[in-house]
Structures are given as structure tokens and as C-alpha cells.
Design a protein around this motif. Structure first.
Motif, PDB file in Angstrom:
ATOM      1  N   PRO A 111       0.904  -1.319  -0.103  1.00  0.00           N
ATOM      2  CA  PRO A 111       0.049   0.045   0.178  1.00  0.00           C
ATOM      3  C   PRO A 111       0.788   1.263   0.175  1.00  0.00           C
ATOM      4  N   TYR A 112       2.106   1.230   0.573  1.00  0.00           N
ATOM      5  CA  TYR A 112       3.017   2.124   0.558  1.00  0.00           C
ATOM      6  C   TYR A 112       3.499   2.645  -0.724  1.00  0.00           C
ATOM      7  N   GLU A 113       3.368   1.704  -1.577  1.00  0.00           N
ATOM      8  CA  GLU A 113       3.985   2.188  -3.260  1.00  0.00           C
ATOM      9  C   GLU A 113       2.955   2.979  -3.985  1.00  0.00           C
ATOM     10  N   ASP A 114       1.685   3.107  -3.417  1.00  0.00           N
ATOM     11  CA  ASP A 114       0.627   3.676  -4.458  1.00  0.00           C
ATOM     12  C   ASP A 114       0.458   5.350  -4.021  1.00  0.00           C
ATOM     13  N   TRP A 115       1.302   6.012  -4.921  1.00  0.00           N
ATOM     14  CA  TRP A 115       0.863   7.418  -4.580  1.00  0.00           C
ATOM     15  C   TRP A 115       0.032   8.301  -5.649  1.00  0.00           C
ATOM     16  N   ARG A 116      -0.665   7.558  -6.314  1.00  0.00           N
ATOM     17  CA  ARG A 116      -1.687   8.314  -7.229  1.00  0.00           C
ATOM     18  C   ARG A 116      -2.535   9.315  -6.648  1.00  0.00           C
ATOM     19  N   LYS A 117      -2.988   8.991  -5.570  1.00  0.00           N
ATOM     20  CA  LYS A 117      -3.660   9.926  -4.693  1.00  0.00           C
ATOM     21  C   LYS A 117      -2.795  10.788  -3.530  1.00  0.00           C
ATOM     22  N   GLY A 118      -1.633  10.857  -3.813  1.00  0.00           N
ATOM     23  CA  GLY A 118      -1.054  11.823  -2.950  1.00  0.00           C
ATOM     24  C   GLY A 118      -0.114  10.842  -2.169  1.00  0.00           C
ATOM     25  N   ARG A 119       0.823  11.302  -1.134  1.00  0.00           N
ATOM     26  CA  ARG A 119       1.420  10.521  -0.144  1.00  0.00           C
ATOM     27  C   ARG A 119       0.722   9.464   0.556  1.00  0.00           C
ATOM     28  N   GLU A 125       2.251   7.568   9.206  1.00  0.00           N
ATOM     29  CA  GLU A 125       1.374   6.962  10.305  1.00  0.00           C
ATOM     30  C   GLU A 125       2.226   5.704  10.714  1.00  0.00           C
ATOM     31  N   ILE A 126       2.840   5.147  10.090  1.00  0.00           N
ATOM     32  CA  ILE A 126       3.402   3.584  10.416  1.00  0.00           C
ATOM     33  C   ILE A 126       4.808   3.445   9.994  1.00  0.00           C
ATOM     34  N   ILE A 127       5.165   3.483   8.900  1.00  0.00           N
ATOM     35  CA  ILE A 127       6.545   3.395   8.369  1.00  0.00           C
ATOM     36  C   ILE A 127       7.551   4.381   8.906  1.00  0.00           C
ATOM     37  N   GLY A 128       7.169   5.727   8.733  1.00  0.00           N
ATOM     38  CA  GLY A 128       8.213   6.530   9.124  1.00  0.00           C
ATOM     39  C   GLY A 128       8.581   6.301  10.652  1.00  0.00           C
ATOM     40  N   PRO A 129       7.646   6.406  11.458  1.00  0.00           N
ATOM     41  CA  PRO A 129       8.015   6.448  13.025  1.00  0.00           C
ATOM     42  C   PRO A 129       8.699   5.107  13.259  1.00  0.00           C
ATOM     43  N   ALA A 145      16.806   5.008   4.914  1.00  0.00           N
ATOM     44  CA  ALA A 145      15.185   5.212   5.093  1.00  0.00           C
ATOM     45  C   ALA A 145      14.972   6.244   4.262  1.00  0.00           C
ATOM     46  N   GLU A 146      15.436   7.508   4.579  1.00  0.00           N
ATOM     47  CA  GLU A 146      14.964   8.460   3.695  1.00  0.00           C
ATOM     48  C   GLU A 146      15.054   8.509   2.426  1.00  0.00           C
ATOM     49  N   ALA A 147      15.888   7.799   1.696  1.00  0.00           N
ATOM     50  CA  ALA A 147      16.107   7.733   0.266  1.00  0.00           C
ATOM     51  C   ALA A 147      15.002   6.744  -0.095  1.00  0.00           C
ATOM     52  N   LEU A 148      14.779   5.734   0.326  1.00  0.00           N
ATOM     53  CA  LEU A 148      13.806   4.734  -0.025  1.00  0.00           C
ATOM     54  C   LEU A 148      12.600   4.977   0.098  1.00  0.00           C
ATOM     55  N   PHE A 149      12.138   5.651   1.126  1.00  0.00           N
ATOM     56  CA  PHE A 149      10.747   5.916   1.555  1.00  0.00           C
ATOM     57  C   PHE A 149      10.480   7.629   1.190  1.00  0.00           C
ATOM     58  N   TRP A 157      11.308  10.080  -4.202  1.00  0.00           N
ATOM     59  CA  TRP A 157      10.719   8.692  -4.430  1.00  0.00           C
ATOM     60  C   TRP A 157      11.076   8.183  -5.756  1.00  0.00           C
ATOM     61  N   ARG A 158      11.671   6.925  -5.751  1.00  0.00           N
ATOM     62  CA  ARG A 158      12.047   6.256  -6.897  1.00  0.00           C
ATOM     63  C   ARG A 158      11.008   4.982  -7.049  1.00  0.00           C
ATOM     64  N   ASP A 159       9.989   4.976  -7.837  1.00  0.00           N
ATOM     65  CA  ASP A 159       9.088   4.012  -7.896  1.00  0.00           C
ATOM     66  C   ASP A 159       9.686   2.470  -8.319  1.00  0.00           C
ATOM     67  N   GLU A 160      10.852   2.336  -8.959  1.00  0.00           N
ATOM     68  CA  GLU A 160      11.414   1.168  -9.221  1.00  0.00           C
ATOM     69  C   GLU A 160      11.953   0.120  -8.096  1.00  0.00           C
TER      70      GLU A 160
END
Length: 301
Positions: A111-119, A125-129, A145-149, A157-160
């Protein structure tokens, strides 16, 4: 992978007795299977009823312990399971005949890979903390962590890099499979970052999605996920469904036409419910060529 209700879906199989679904898979028997691909086609059809078209070898997965907790597929108890993964694309998520087979959108697993409606909210809420706690005062961990997410910069953000993100979540214990494979109870947050799959099948799926996203930029593989005739809006939605990112409409259309990948059919699609849209098809001159032309992806930031 195939389109499903405006999304890109993956075919999964829930075997009887398994608590989690997985990708279609089966053993290779060198005494009866002439090639890996023929074996693949046979067991996928037997499990799902799906007859596959073009398939491409993806990767060989052979890390020690990667089969945990998968039942041994005809090997000794101490045997090591090596899997050869394949990527197959289809223009329609056709109905399957196997009761255990089900098409599911890739967003259910990532679910964290879908940015079509924004971040995606799950990142903040979960991954960052979770990653902030994991990094602590370690600058190298924080940079990774900063680079990947793209925790601080949306444009980073690099989708691949789908596989790298999943592997970081697994390494830090946030992926459901990490706790499962260690015989521990998964954290409550694990379900928010994607449905688990048996064995290391979510890692294999991440590899396939990342490969497909990367290929869009240098090969016109997106046409394998479209019908023979399509509107430019359908083409754009297909690209967005694969990359998980919104495209700038006008720049996308200019890029497609400038690349010479499509041609007009002279027909209109009247089933859009509004103004009829012009139908296009993949340009016939490139269909048989070495496919080296990709798509420009004008991502809307």
C-alpha cells in the motif's frame, strides 16, 4: 500481472491447508519437464486455468532459508528450495477456473507504493515512526530510510525500488513475514504495510513489480497490459496503475505521440459515458522491432 477494475492485479493461489496465499508455483521435475518454462506453463494452467502468452524469466531465488515456512516440494527435509521466477503480462484479468486462484491488486500487498492520490498515509503513520526508532542515531540507517521512502522529500521517491523498500521493512521487522519466519507474533502495524504471502512470495512479487516499473522507461511493455485499441486516457491510467504515480496529462500525451509509439485508428470510443474519445493502437512498425523505445513518465509532483 493484468488490469483489474482500473488497477494492476497479480494472480494468487490459496492452496488448501495453507494459511496464506502465494503466487502460482510448482516443482520442476527434470525427468519429465523439458524446460523450466514448459513446467511453469503446465502448473499455472493446472492451478488457475490460465493459459499464458509471453513470459519472461525474472530472477533465480536461492537464498538459504528462503522457503520458510513453505512445505517441502518433493525435497528432503533438509533440502534447499531454489525458485526460478517469471514475469507474465496479460491485457485482461481473465476469469480463472481454479477455486483457489484469485486476482488481487498489487496495492493490497504494497500500500505504501501507491502515490496516485498523494503520499500514502501509511508512510507517515506507520513506516516513518517505525524506521525512526530503528535508525536511532545511525546516520547510514537514516539516509537509507530517507532515500527509499522519501520521508523528507517527495521528489526523492523512485518507484522502481520496490524490492529494496520491502527488504528494509523485512529487515526492521515491520513486514509480517519477518516475524512469521522467526516464529514470533507479528507487530500490530504489520497488516497496515501489506498482506503477507507464503514463503518469500511477497519478495518475488516486489521483484516483479520493480522490474516492470523499470522496463516502462526503456521498453513499451505497457501495451501488453492493454487491449488492441485504447484511448490515451486508458494508456495513461495503465501507466499510473503500474508506477503508482500520477502523470501530467498533457505532457504524457505529448511524450507518447512524440515517441511514435501509437497511431490513430480513425475510430472513436463511444462507451466512455461522455464525449467520445479517439481510439489508438500500438504503431504496427514497432510491434516487430527490437523493443528499445520506452515511455517518458512526466510524474505530477
Amino acid at each position: 500481472m493484468a488490469p483489474l477494475e482500473g488497477d494492476t492485479a497479480v494472480l494468487t493461489v490459496q492452496r488448501q491447508g495453507d494459511s496464506q496465499a502465494g503466487l502460482p508455483s510448482g516443482p520442476f521435475d527434470p525427468s519429465i519437464d523439458r524446460t523450466f518454462e514448459l513446467a511453469l506453463r503446465a502448473f499455472v494452467t493446472s492451478q488457475t486455468g490460465l493459459g499464458m502468452g509471453f513470459v519472461e524469466q525474472l530472477y533465480t531465488f536461492g537464498d538459504a532459508g528462503r522457503e520458510t515456512p513453505q512445505a517441502q516440494l518433493g525435497t528432503e527435509e533438509t533440502g534447499r528450495v531454489v525458485s526460478v521466477g517469471y514475469l507474465a503480462l496479460a491485457p485482461v484479468a481473465v476469469e480463472t477456473t481454479g477455486e483457489e486462484a484469485l486476482w488481487r491488486a498489487w496495492g493490497e500487498f504494497f500500500p505504501y507504493e501507491d502515490w496516485r492520490k498523494g503520499r500514502p498515509a501509511v508512510i507517515d503513520e506507520i513506516i516513518g515512526p517505525w524506521l525512526a526508532h530503528w535508525t536511532g542515531d545511525d546516520d547510514q540507517r537514516r539516509a537509507r530510510a530517507e532515500a527509499l521512502f522519501a520521508l523528507s522529500d517527495r521528489s526523492a521517491w523512485r518507484d522502481e525500488r520496490v524490492l529494496e523498500r520491502y527488504e528494509l521493512l523485512y529487515e526492521t521487522g515491520l513486514a509480517y513475514e519477518a516475524a512469521r519466519d522467526r516464529g514470533q507474533a507479528p507487530p500490530q502495524e504489520a497488516r497496515r504495510v501489506g498482506l503477507p504471502l507464503r514463503s518469500d512470495h511477497r519478495r518475488i512479487m516486489a521483484t516483479g513489480l520493480g522490474r516492470l516499473r523499470g522496463k516502462l522507461r526503456y521498453r513499451p511493455v505497457i501495451f501488453d497490459l492493454l487491449p488492441a485499441e485504447f484511448t490515451l486516457s486508458q494508456l495513461q491510467r495503465a501507466v499510473e496503475a503500474v508506477t503508482g504515480q500520477p502523470m501530467h496529462k498533457q505532457n504524457f500525451r505529448r511524450g507518447v505521440e512524440r515517441a511514435g509509439l501509437v497511431e490513430r485508428t480513425g475510430r472513436l470510443n463511444t462507451a466512455t459515458g461522455g464525449r467520445p474519445a479517439e481510439l489508438f493502437r500500438r504503431r504496427s512498425e514497432i510491434a516487430g522491432e527490437a523493443q528499445t523505445l520506452g515511455l517518458a513518465l512526466p510524474i505530477q509532483r
